[in-house]
Structures are given as C-alpha cells and as structure tokens.
Design an enzyme around this catalytic site. Sequence first.
Site, PDB file in Angstrom:
ATOM      1  N   PRO A  87     -15.237  90.243  33.861  1.00 25.29           N
ATOM      2  CG  PRO A  87     -16.019  89.261  35.030  1.00 25.29           C
ATOM      3  CD  PRO A  87     -16.269  90.096  33.952  1.00 25.29           C
ATOM      4  CD  GLU A  88     -12.772  89.431  27.291  1.00 25.66           C
ATOM      5  OE1 GLU A  88     -12.050  88.273  27.043  1.00 25.66           O
ATOM      6  OE2 GLU A  88     -13.264  90.351  27.425  1.00 25.66           O
TER       7      GLU A  88
ATOM      8  CE  LYS B 148     -15.121  84.390  29.593  1.00 28.41           C
ATOM      9  NZ  LYS B 148     -15.819  84.746  28.407  1.00 28.41           N
TER      10      LYS B 148
ATOM     11  NE  ARG C 124     -20.778  89.935  23.449  1.00 26.55           N
ATOM     12  CZ  ARG C 124     -19.949  89.180  24.639  1.00 26.55           C
ATOM     13  NH1 ARG C 124     -19.939  87.960  24.934  1.00 26.55           N
ATOM     14  NH2 ARG C 124     -20.172  89.929  25.354  1.00 26.55           N
TER      15      ARG C 124
END
Length: 290
Positions: A2-3, A54, A280
Amino acid sequence: MPELPEVETVVRQLRPVVQQNKLVRLRLLDKKLRGVNPAELRHMRVYKVSRAGKQIIFHLRHARKEPERHLAIHLRMTGTLIWQRYAERSGGRKVVPDVSRRNYWRKAADILPQHVRAIFYFEDGCVLFCDPRRFGTFALKADAAGFRPAGLEPLSRAFTRKKLANLLRLSSQEIKPWLLRQDKLCGIGNIYAAEILFAARLHPRRRAGSLGASEVQRLHSATVRILRKAISFCGTTVSDFQDTTGSAGGFSRLLKVYDRENRRCRRCRGAILRIMQQGRSTYYCPVCQT
DNA sequence: ATTATATCCTGATCGC
DNA sequence: TGCGATCAGGATATAA
C-alpha cells in the site's frame, strides 16, 4: 502493497461501514502486534477514519467530549483490511457473534482469509487485518497530531511547486530514492515513484538538486496527477493488494513502467529497463526519461 | 549530515 | 517435483 492511493482507497471504503460504528472488541492474534492495548479501546466509537501518509487512522471515543484515542494502522508491505458483515439469518435478523465464545472463532475459521493477525469486531461486522509478512504495525496515541508524518502530503494544498523546489534544492540524492523519503513527501512508494518519474520524463538517477524549474514543474504536476488518477482507479494491484472487499486495484493496467522490465515503452516502443537503487528495483524508459 | 546496508517476515517464482 | 536463491508495494536501526 500500500502506497498513498491504496491506503486512501481502503480509508474511503472503510468510512461508510466503520464510521459511527462501535468497536465492540479488538482481538490481536499475533504476539508481534504491540503498541496497542485492546482493552483500552473496548466499546469505543470510531467517530472518524482518516489517512496520514500511508497510515490509516481510527479516531475513537466513548462519547462526545470524552477523551479520544487515535489508532494508526500501518499496512507496510502486505497488510490488508477486509470488511466482513456478520452472517445474517434467513429472517434477515443480524446475528452479532458473541466474541467471548470460542465456537464463533471455530466457525469463523472456515470463512476467514489466511494470515489474519487482528480482528476489529464492530456491531454489525468486523474488519480483518491480514498480513502475511507480519510487517504491519499498530500504534495508539491520545493526540492525532502525533501521527502526522514529517513529510508534506502531496495531495494537500500545502504541496506547491515552490515548496517542492525548495525541498529538492537541498539534496544531492538521486531523485527516485528521494521520492521514497517519507520525511520529504509522504505516501509515495516504489510503484508510484517509478510512474511519477515516467510521467515527468525524468531519469531516476538524476540528482534531486539538479532539476531545473521546468523539470520541477513537471515533477510537481506528475505527482499530483498520477496519485489522483490512481485513487480514482482504487489503487494498484501487482501481486496481492486488496481493498476492503477483497478486490484488486484498477490502476495496474495503467502502469507505464513498474514491473514492465523488457517490455515495450507505451510511448516510444523501446525497452523498459530495471536498475537497482538502494536495494530496490527502479523501472524506467531510457529514451523517454532524461 | 547524508546515504548505503542489514533486518524484520512469509510466500511466490525462477533456474537448475 | 524438489531445492536453493532471489525478489516483493515499507521503514528503521546501524554502519560507512
């Protein structure tokens, strides 16, 4: 998962079912979940559901003018909140389960999704907190301001082109990792950082402080545009994001670069590349993004 | 003061 | 089919 757009989606879906509903009981099923004493919240009413970066915030109190509690839920990588209305009898009368009885739990086990870490029992249904990787966290505070992230909300009025320019100017960090910093802007994660940079036609390795005025302008408008659009599509599902009904987000098919390594750029037909930045993945188009 | 790396976990996927 | 290596939407503590 979730962003900002996914969290906003969850908050909007939770609002109509949870707001003004009484939290009969909160049950923690994972010892790892700390930061909240369930007994403290018993029978409090959720008078508001909001988002901070968030995080999902449940604002609770027993009654008006009574002391408030604010519960922040952070879903981290794999957390989901699923709303389940209690089963109804054929007559249509709602059956509120006696949560103190073990047999409800046994029955519920067949209808529960996997990896349930906590259950919020409300009067007419419950919110299941599911989290396979167990990174999600709860935190409880008396003051809601304590949850306000250090970074600017990119969808607030406070997020102006000028503010963005000032924040960027000070940093020599690469722009993609910079966008992930919650102490600068809050709510952007790995998917939207990539999508925003594509929309702004900026190379992810550009230094934050090196952007010219027109580039900052592009980054500013791309940030707002992409996040708003993603919210309007109920977020993105790459592998396991679910909204409160268990559905997938609709933004996935609009992704231009994220998770599209070696596929064709939708704009120039060239190949999308993947590089690593700070451990990442970053996806981008080397032709369109400079 | 910034900026990389390791770490918290579990599950899916890929190459052999 | 099985097995180990690698990767995953986040954030933080620690090291450089």
